[in-house]
Design an enzyme around this catalytic site. Structure first.
Site, PDB file in Angstrom:
ATOM      1  N   HIS A 252       1.133  -9.860   8.094  1.00 28.35           N
ATOM      2  CA  HIS A 252       1.768  -8.647   8.602  1.00 28.35           C
ATOM      3  C   HIS A 252       0.846  -7.465   8.310  1.00 28.35           C
ATOM      4  CE1 HIS A 252       2.997  -9.427   4.450  1.00 28.35           C
ATOM      5  NE2 HIS A 252       2.678  -8.151   4.299  1.00 28.35           N
TER       6      HIS A 252
ATOM      7  N   HIS B  80      -5.014  -3.127   8.349  1.00 35.31           N
ATOM      8  CA  HIS B  80      -5.695  -4.422   8.368  1.00 35.31           C
ATOM      9  C   HIS B  80      -4.672  -5.538   8.176  1.00 35.31           C
ATOM     10  CE1 HIS B  80      -5.162  -3.621   4.100  1.00 35.31           C
ATOM     11  NE2 HIS B  80      -5.213  -4.927   3.930  1.00 35.31           N
TER      12      HIS B  80
END
Length: 194
Positions: free
Chosen positions: A41, A128
């Site tokens: 995630h 990221h």
């Protein structure tokens, strides 16, 4: 107490792509502990252990932030690492979102959380997706292999597909020996255009 964070979850297409990336890179770096693609995630805010009252406030902040930001899309951009070249700690997939909406969402969410008494990470936001966590120093051959992957052409690793974002999720994280288990506690839909 609930270990809580707010994030963008990956859809099945993203999970399949990230699974393929991990599979390819893991061939060159078999000694690294790779993340399960189903649990990947993009974290917007890590809040730690929250009481029921704090959790309600976190959900309120996420709902308010979501109501102020319109849906957007992003692409997966490149592989990188956090930590020094000699001792990397994380291998990640970068995110490219040229409209700036993702950064705006992060700022709005941070403001809403701060107004409700949460401590906010002051480091610059670096969107990221964590692909691997490196707990112990890599052998010289592994370091060389990682640098080759990171500095080489990453064709086939990055995706030209655009991934839509229509909600943010308040997530519960439970830590087990086998790894973390994530559960969505609340889906907060981004602002719909009238």
């Amino acid at each position: 107490m609930t270990r809580t964070f707010i994030a963008l979850e990956m859809n099945e297409a993203q999970q399949r792509h990230l699974s393929k990336v991990i599979g390819q890179v893991a061939q060159a770096l078999p000694g690294i502990r790779w993340v399960d693609p189903a649990g990947i995630h993009l974290t917007l805010a890590f809040l730690g252990e929250l009481s029921d009252e704090q959790l309600a406030e976190a959900i309120s902040a996420a709902e308010k932030a979501a109501s102020l930001v319109t849906p957007f899309s992003y692409r997966l951009s490149r592989l990188g690492s956090f930590g020094s070249q000699r001792q990397p700690r994380v291998v990640w997939m970068g995110v490219d979102e040229p409209s700036g909406t993702l950064l705006h969402l992060h700022r709005v969410l941070s403001r809403e959380l701060e107004q409700r008494g949460f401590e906010i990470d002051k480091r610059p936001f670096s969107p990221h997706l964590t692909l691997a966590r490196i707990k112990s120093p890599l052998a010289p051959t592994e370091l060389q292999a990682l640098q080759t992957v990171l500095t080489g052409k990453q064709q086939g690793l990055v995706s030209t597909e655009s991934y839509p974002v229509t909600q943010i999720n308040v997530m519960k994280s439970e830590l087990f020996r086998s790894g973390a288990k994530y559960t969505c506690l609340k889906e907060c839909v981004l602002k719909t255009e009238l």
